[in-house]
Write a protein that holds these residues in place. Structure first.
Motif, PDB file in Angstrom:
ATOM      1  N   MET A   1       0.831  -1.199   0.000  1.00 10.98           N
ATOM      2  CA  MET A   1       0.000   0.000   0.000  1.00 10.98           C
ATOM      3  C   MET A   1       0.870   1.255   0.000  1.00 10.98           C
ATOM      4  SD  MET A   1      -3.166  -0.486  -0.082  1.00 10.98           S
ATOM      5  CE  MET A   1      -3.952   1.030   0.356  1.00 10.98           C
ATOM      6  N   SER A   2       0.571   2.150  -0.878  1.00 13.34           N
ATOM      7  CA  SER A   2       1.261   3.434  -0.813  1.00 13.34           C
ATOM      8  C   SER A   2       0.248   4.482  -0.377  1.00 13.34           C
ATOM      9  CB  SER A   2       1.820   3.789  -2.193  1.00 13.34           C
ATOM     10  OG  SER A   2       0.739   4.019  -3.062  1.00 13.34           O
ATOM     11  N   THR A   3       0.723   5.627   0.005  1.00 11.59           N
ATOM     12  CA  THR A   3      -0.210   6.668   0.456  1.00 11.59           C
ATOM     13  C   THR A   3      -1.090   7.119  -0.689  1.00 11.59           C
ATOM     14  OG1 THR A   3       1.847   7.846   0.547  1.00 11.59           O
ATOM     15  CG2 THR A   3       0.488   7.888   2.523  1.00 11.59           C
TER      16      THR A   3
ATOM     17  N   ILE B   1      -4.156   5.119  -0.803  1.00 10.17           N
ATOM     18  CA  ILE B   1      -5.097   5.382   0.285  1.00 10.17           C
ATOM     19  C   ILE B   1      -6.050   6.505  -0.104  1.00 10.17           C
ATOM     20  CG2 ILE B   1      -5.271   6.293   2.636  1.00 10.17           C
ATOM     21  CD1 ILE B   1      -2.745   4.778   3.274  1.00 10.17           C
TER      22      ILE B   1
ATOM     23  N   ALA C   1       0.186   6.813   9.426  1.00  7.37           N
ATOM     24  CA  ALA C   1      -0.944   6.765   8.501  1.00  7.37           C
ATOM     25  C   ALA C   1      -1.676   5.436   8.601  1.00  7.37           C
ATOM     26  CB  ALA C   1      -0.449   6.984   7.074  1.00  7.37           C
ATOM     27  N   ASP C   2      -0.951   4.386   8.900  1.00  4.19           N
ATOM     28  CA  ASP C   2      -1.567   3.069   9.001  1.00  4.19           C
ATOM     29  C   ASP C   2      -0.559   2.137   9.658  1.00  4.19           C
ATOM     30  OD1 ASP C   2      -3.119   0.716   8.638  1.00  4.19           O
ATOM     31  OD2 ASP C   2      -4.028   1.600   6.862  1.00  4.19           O
TER      32      ASP C   2
ATOM     33  N   ALA D   1       2.266  -0.960   9.741  1.00  5.50           N
ATOM     34  CA  ALA D   1       3.438  -1.173   8.905  1.00  5.50           C
ATOM     35  C   ALA D   1       3.107  -2.103   7.739  1.00  5.50           C
ATOM     36  CB  ALA D   1       4.592  -1.742   9.723  1.00  5.50           C
ATOM     37  N   PHE D   2       2.252  -3.101   7.977  1.00  3.57           N
ATOM     38  CA  PHE D   2       1.908  -4.058   6.915  1.00  3.57           C
ATOM     39  C   PHE D   2       0.390  -4.127   6.773  1.00  3.57           C
ATOM     40  CE2 PHE D   2       5.583  -5.859   9.311  1.00  3.57           C
ATOM     41  CZ  PHE D   2       6.564  -5.576   8.385  1.00  3.57           C
ATOM     42  N   PRO D   3      -0.211  -3.179   6.036  1.00  7.01           N
ATOM     43  CA  PRO D   3      -1.684  -3.131   5.984  1.00  7.01           C
ATOM     44  C   PRO D   3      -2.324  -4.393   5.404  1.00  7.01           C
ATOM     45  CG  PRO D   3      -0.718  -1.134   5.093  1.00  7.01           C
ATOM     46  CD  PRO D   3       0.403  -2.093   5.286  1.00  7.01           C
TER      47      PRO D   3
END
Ligand code: HEM
Lengths: 558, 194
Positions: free
Chosen positions: A1-3, A6, A105-106, A108-110
């Motif tokens: 996942m990158s920002t 998101i 932001a979330d 480490a490993f979404p």
């Protein structure tokens, strides 16, 4: 996942079902956990009715035979520990709070996080399915000791225990992924300026609980694998007839099982630690001492396990050693309790609902802890072992973090999670009713235990020593209390549903607290922080002299 | 496993997330094997005769060779990571060689199992058989999982090297491979030799 990903709009499925957002995953864990609490609570109702009115039809259930009673006890314990306490306290609040409190932001490993929830969900389905297989659910107790659990001949159906073991193993895989995520996130994703000793205590407690879980679960999985093989591949690890050793399982189980109670306790204490300073408008007393006590508890929790086996025929010299470590571990826990009390001392205390539940946690836990001294001492434990004294004791220690700690967290962070305020009046009614009925339920159990009433007995009438008007009266009081606890949750449900639908909109910082989750809107948007916060100070700087506001957010420049 | 790409530098990242995450996972795995090993030691200490009369002996020689195969695979894995770090192209081939050696190891183990079962050693024949199949089987499944992870790594390798900048993406794979290869000599000495 990158920002970048998101920020993109997502389909319904990616947004609410297979979401990688830690806040959505937290809510998924939370709703599953609350649903399972309902199941576990109804099972408690069945047990209490049978104990107070043995052999009579239970309204809504019918009469219960000994085999089903054993299954109900087993599943109640299993569900409350593994499917209520862990998903709610650890998975739900850990997921929701860790990134928000450290300014990330979330996780480490979404994606691993999402996988964790769905494996947990499957494990829930498998566990619930085990009620409906031929022979019924597992009936060997939540500890699943062999030889009881090792063979279908002893504990009912072939399928129940196997599915139970499968469900528990899957669940542990899920929490393993969660734990790796929690630790890595807390260590690597903190906002600039936030040193380890600037982390809120809730994050420390989640970190401690995750580390304890990770380092204790491996041997249990090994033990569970061997138990499954005993059942399906005739290995006989725990079967004395083939040279196996049933005590071996007890060691592997309690090497995990005792640290597990701290896995449950610490996040509950974490919630208390966040609530107390905010509602006494005082810095936390002895923040570092609290962190060190957490670490010491974690270390000691690995060398107390055999106190569950004083009766199992272990070497008496070993029993003495484990008595000593067991009583030692009450030292850091007492340190935490004193730190809590000292935080209150001379504070401007506001008895809002979260505060009431936080104080309730302390009071009830103190009683539970004191009764633990009797059980930790091998000499008295020999008499009290396996009686209702034990049942009362562990409910007095588990209900504070699981029930009261959860509700403290619920009333405190509900505005942040859902963007609405809860009603104070209903909240206070919920607290007082639950608190009173809790004692009505479990104090009689202490007395029954002193009187020699054994636990896990499907019908007290089977044993002469457990009969008599005195015992019957105590049983009926306990049952009335249990029904009282269940009914006391009505204000909680009404309050939550009404507030979700039309509660007052929550501001970003309704409690005027310092930690970072209160600097973002309620509920927080995807990605949490618009710009990465810069942290300047610790989490509990309340009533700082020479400041207009009596709070001092962690990210506020002087 | 991908890390959240936060645009601003976080405070003091000493160990990258994927390495830390893998290290925690390996610690858990190590304790899982520690649980199995302690069960083995306890059961064996209580046994009257070990191995029991009438049960076949374990194939020390072939498995010794197999141990070398696995250690060799650790060496090729190390070469793959080193090659990647230097930015040279043969990464993918070295990963495939490592996976092939791992698969060979599992194949030889499986072949030996078939023989042992034929000689009457099964999970139910004695605790000797039960502990053997459980410990060696658990390890075999770990190697199999690691081989699959390496095949996945080989599949993503071309895309990774086209992006070009990240020269440490293989690290968690390497760590896990080192773990399954490194725990084996311990198990070999314990189960076969002692
Ligand atoms: C509504 C509140 C509750 C009531 C009335 C209740 C009642 C009971 C009773 C009567 C037993 C013992 C049955 C027997 O030994 O025959 C029991 C066992 C147990 N309860 Fe609860 N309980 C409640 C909530 C909880 C909670 C919140 C937890 C944990 C988080 C919990 C965990 C357990 C465990 C682990 C056992 C032992 C199961 C076993 O013996 O295998 N209970 N409960």
């Amino acid at each position: 996942m990158s920002t970048a990903a998101i920020a993109h709009p997502k389909s319904f499925w990616r947004e609410y079902v297979f979401s990688t957002d830690h806040k959505t995953i937290a809510k998924q864990y939370l709703s599953t956990g609350i649903f399972m609490a309902l199941v576990g609570g109804l099972l408690a109702y069945v047990m209490r009715m049978q104990l107070a009115y043995p052999g009579q039809a239970i309204p809504g259930y019918g009469t219960i035979d000994p085999q089903s009673y054993n299954a109900v006890v087993t599943m109640h314990g299993t569900i409350m520990i593994f499917w209520v306490a862990m998903p709610i306290l650890l998975a739900a609040f850990g997921n929701f709070l860790i990134p928000l409190m450290i300014g990330a932001a979330d996780m480490a490993f979404p994606r691993l996080n999402m996988l964790s929830y769905w494996i947990f969900f499957l494990s829930t389905v498998v566990l619930l399915a085990s009620f409906f297989v031929p022979g019924g659910a597992a009936a060997g107790g939540w500890t699943s000791y062999p030889p009881l659990s090792g063979s279908a001949a002893y504990s009912g159906g072939q399928w129940g225990v196997t599915l139970w073991l499968l469900a528990v193993a899957m669940e542990f895989a899920a929490f393993l992924m969660g734990g790796i995520n929690f630790i890595t996130t807390a260590i690597n994703n903190r906002a600039p300026g936030m040193k380890l000793f600037d982390m809120p205590l809730m994050v420390w407690m989640q970190l401690g609980a995750s580390i304890i879980f990770l380092f204790s679960v491996g041997p249990l999985i090994a033990g569970a694998v061997m138990l499954i093989l005993d059942r399906v591949a005739a290995t006989g690890f725990y079967n004395p007839a083939t040279g196996g050793d049933p005590i071996l399982f007890q060691h592997l189980f309690w090497f995990f099982g005792h640290p597990e109670v701290y896995v449950i306790l610490l996040p509950g204490f974490g919630a208390v630690a966040e609530v107390l300073p905010v509602f006494s408008r005082k810095p936390f007393f002895g923040y570092r001492m609290m962190v060190y006590a957490t670490i010491i508890t974690g270390v000691l929790s690995f060398i107390v396990w055999a106190h569950h086996q004083f009766i199992a025929g272990i070497d008496p010299r070993l029993a003495t050693a484990f008595s000593i470590t067991t009583i030692l571990i009450s030292v850091p826990i007492a340190v935490m309790t004193f730190a809590f009390i000292a935080t209150l001392y001379k504070g401007s205390i506001e008895l809002k609902t979260p505060m009431l539940f936080a104080l309730g946690t302390l009071v009830v836990f103190l009683l539970g802890g004191v009764t633990g001294i009797h059980l930790g001492t091998a000499a008295t434990d020999i008499y009290l072992h396996d009686t209702y004294f034990v049942v009362a004791h562990f409910h007095y220690t588990l209900i504070p973090p699981v029930f009261f700690g959860f509700f403290a967290a619920w009333y405190y962070w509900f505005p942040k999670m859902f963007g609405r305020m809860l009603n104070e009046g209903l909240g206070k009614a919920h607290f007082w009713l639950t608190f009173i009925f809790m004692h009505v339920t479990f104090i009689p159990m202490f007395l029954l235990g002193f009187g020699g009433h054994h636990r896990r007995i499907s019908n007290p009438q089977f044993f002469e020593a457990m009969q008599g008007p005195e015992a019957e009266r105590l049983q009926i009081i306990a049952t009335a209390g249990a029904i009282g606890i269940l009914l006391s949750q009505i204000p909680f449900v009404v309050n939550s549903v009404l507030s979700l639908l039309r509660g007052a909109k929550a501001p970003a910082n309704p409690w005027q607290a310092n930690t970072l989750e209160w600097t973002v809107p309620s509920p927080p948007p995807h990605g949490n922080f618009e710009t990465v916060p810069q942290v300047y100070r610790g989490p509990y700087e309340y009533s700082v002299p020479d400041r207009v506001d009596d709070w001092f957010p962690q990210d506020a420049k002087v | 496993m991908s890390s959240t790409g936060t645009p601003v530098a976080r405070s003091e990242v000493i160990v990258p997330s994927r390495v830390l995450g893998m290290a925690l996972f390996i610690a858990t795995e190590a304790l899982f094997f520690a649980g199995l090993i302690s069960a083995f030691v306890v059961l064996r200490a209580q046994a009257i005769d070990w191995p029991p009369a009438g049960q076949p002996r374990l194939p020390i020689g072939v498995t010794g060779f197999n141990t070398l195969v696995l250690l060799a695979s650790a060496w090729t894995m190390q070469q793959a990571a080193a090659t990647l770090r230097r930015g040279e192209p043969q990464v993918r081939r070295l990963i495939m060689i490592t996976a092939a050696l791992g698969a060979l190891f599992v194949g030889i183990q499986g072949y030996e199992w078939v023989n042992l079962v034929r000689y009457g050693l099964t999970t139910g024949s004695s605790l000797y058989g039960a502990t053997f199949y459980t410990i060696v089987g658990a390890h075999g499944l770990h190697v199999l999982a690691a081989v699959i992870s390496l095949i996945a790594a080989a599949l993503i390798a071309p895309a990774r090297s086209r992006e070009g900048t990240d020269r440490t993406w293989l690290d968690p794979f390497r760590m896990y491979w080192f773990f399954v290869a490194g725990v084996w000599p311990v198990l070999y000495v314990l189960v076969y030799l002692s």
